[in-house]
Design a protein around this motif. Structure first.
Motif, PDB file in Angstrom:
ATOM      1  N   THR A  35      22.503  55.376  23.738  1.00 24.85           N
ATOM      2  CA  THR A  35      21.564  55.756  24.798  1.00 24.85           C
ATOM      3  C   THR A  35      21.028  57.182  24.673  1.00 24.85           C
ATOM      4  N   THR A  36      21.616  57.998  23.799  1.00 23.08           N
ATOM      5  CA  THR A  36      21.179  59.390  23.663  1.00 23.08           C
ATOM      6  C   THR A  36      20.976  59.744  22.193  1.00 23.08           C
TER       7      THR A  36
ATOM      8  N   ASP B 197      24.228  60.112  20.473  1.00 26.41           N
ATOM      9  CA  ASP B 197      24.848  58.837  20.122  1.00 26.41           C
ATOM     10  C   ASP B 197      24.408  58.370  18.743  1.00 26.41           C
TER      11      ASP B 197
ATOM     12  N   ALA C 112      28.128  54.666  25.393  1.00 29.63           N
ATOM     13  CA  ALA C 112      27.759  54.460  26.796  1.00 29.63           C
ATOM     14  C   ALA C 112      28.377  53.165  27.312  1.00 29.63           C
TER      15      ALA C 112
ATOM     16  N   SER D 140      18.369  51.374  25.769  1.00 30.57           N
ATOM     17  CA  SER D 140      19.799  51.261  25.519  1.00 30.57           C
ATOM     18  C   SER D 140      19.971  50.133  24.506  1.00 30.57           C
TER      19      SER D 140
ATOM     20  N   GLN E  92      23.090  48.697  31.194  1.00 32.20           N
ATOM     21  CA  GLN E  92      22.200  49.856  31.123  1.00 32.20           C
ATOM     22  C   GLN E  92      20.904  49.544  30.379  1.00 32.20           C
TER      23      GLN E  92
ATOM     24  N   ALA F 220      15.138  58.433  35.894  1.00 33.61           N
ATOM     25  CA  ALA F 220      15.760  59.759  35.861  1.00 33.61           C
ATOM     26  C   ALA F 220      15.246  60.638  36.995  1.00 33.61           C
TER      27      ALA F 220
ATOM     28  N   VAL G 206      12.354  54.735  31.768  1.00 36.73           N
ATOM     29  CA  VAL G 206      13.566  55.516  31.975  1.00 36.73           C
ATOM     30  C   VAL G 206      13.255  56.864  32.638  1.00 36.73           C
TER      31      VAL G 206
ATOM     32  N   THR H 249      17.799  61.654  26.960  1.00 35.04           N
ATOM     33  CA  THR H 249      18.159  60.247  26.800  1.00 35.04           C
ATOM     34  C   THR H 249      17.079  59.525  26.015  1.00 35.04           C
TER      35      THR H 249
ATOM     36  N   ILE I 168      17.975  66.147  31.388  1.00 34.96           N
ATOM     37  CA  ILE I 168      18.530  64.898  30.872  1.00 34.96           C
ATOM     38  C   ILE I 168      17.904  64.561  29.520  1.00 34.96           C
TER      39      ILE I 168
END
Length: 260
Positions: free
Chosen positions: A64-65, A68, A14, A123, A95, A107, A103, A119, A117
């Motif tokens: 972030t995900t 990731d 990210a 982050s 972020q 969103a 978060v 996530t 989404i």
């Protein structure tokens, strides 16, 4: 028979791609680097990635995900040395400001269908998930420091990157202190060197792009900045940018709130 050249990989998580572009902006120096390395994986520069393992991986971006998380573990497995580059990879980046709120609320405001989404709540820097051999700060990183890191790897030594503040760079350039001379708020006294005092050289205060220096006296700087007329919300805001979740800058913002 000549030994094969060390294999370099560059990875993106990210981020805005700015630190990868810094490598491409090395231009003539990049040709010298390419002559000593095999650039095996670098999607910003080539659509023909080579398989691992890799001798050196440069990683840009934060985690972030859930995807990731899986991918950075794979990167670590196929990399003999792993260097994180830039504020996102070393501190979570801008972020990471979502870490101070919810978060899910963000969103719901941004996306028409937030249920699509996937996530993480936070982050986080790469070092929060896998071992990192070296961290190179900056938003974006400095190309001279990047070349030093790559050269150090090729020579089998530790990179030499300054730990002192931006104020030292200002002195070296002969700059007049913008805070003393003009009353301009500046994070130079608590920020690690690396940019060459770019903003103060144009009579602007440092924004803290390279994160906290080795031993920042943020409480002292906060006292000085209040004397320049900065309010508590303004003080908190200057620390909550590129390196908001680093311990020294987070503590500085909290100290500003406590004494507001």
């Amino acid at each position: 028979m000549d030994e094969p050249a060390p294999r370099l990989a560059v990875w993106k998580f990210a981020s805005c791609d700015g630190c990868q572009l810094t490598l491409l902006d090395c231009e003539d120096e990049l040709l010298s680097v390419a002559a000593r390395l095999e650039i095996a994986y670098f999607l910003e520069a080539s659509s023909a990635p080579g398989p691992g393992p890799y001798d050196l991986s440069l990683v840009e971006g934060s985690i972030t995900t859930p995807e990731d998380l899986e991918r950075i573990r794979h990167v670590r497995r196929v990399s003999r040395r792993l260097v994180t580059i830039g504020a996102c990879a070393t501190a979570g980046g801008v972020q990471a400001l979502r870490d101070f709120a919810g978060v899910k609320e963000f969103a719901s405001v941004v996306y028409a269908r937030p249920d699509y989404i996937a996530t993480l709540d936070r982050s986080t820097p790469i070092s929060a998930h896998v071992p990192v051999d070296f961290e190179l700060r900056g938003c974006p990183i400095d190309r001279r420091q990047l070349l030093e890191v790559i050269s150090a790897f090729l020579a089998g030594r530790r990179p030499v990157v300054p730990a002192h503040s931006v104020c030292v760079e200002c002195k070296a350039r002969g700059n007049v202190c913008v805070m003393v001379a003009h009353g301009t708020p500046c994070l130079g006294p608590v920020t690690q060197a690396g940019c060459g005092a770019l903003c103060p050289s144009f009579n602007r205060g440092c924004y803290g792009c390279f994160g906290p220096m080795e031993s920042p006296n943020a409480a002292g700087l906060n006292h000085w900045l209040r004397g320049l007329g900065m309010s508590t919300p303004e003080l908190v805001r200057i620390y909550r940018t590129y390196h908001a979740t680093t311990e020294p800058f987070q503590r500085a913002a909290e100290e500003a709130e406590e004494h507001g």
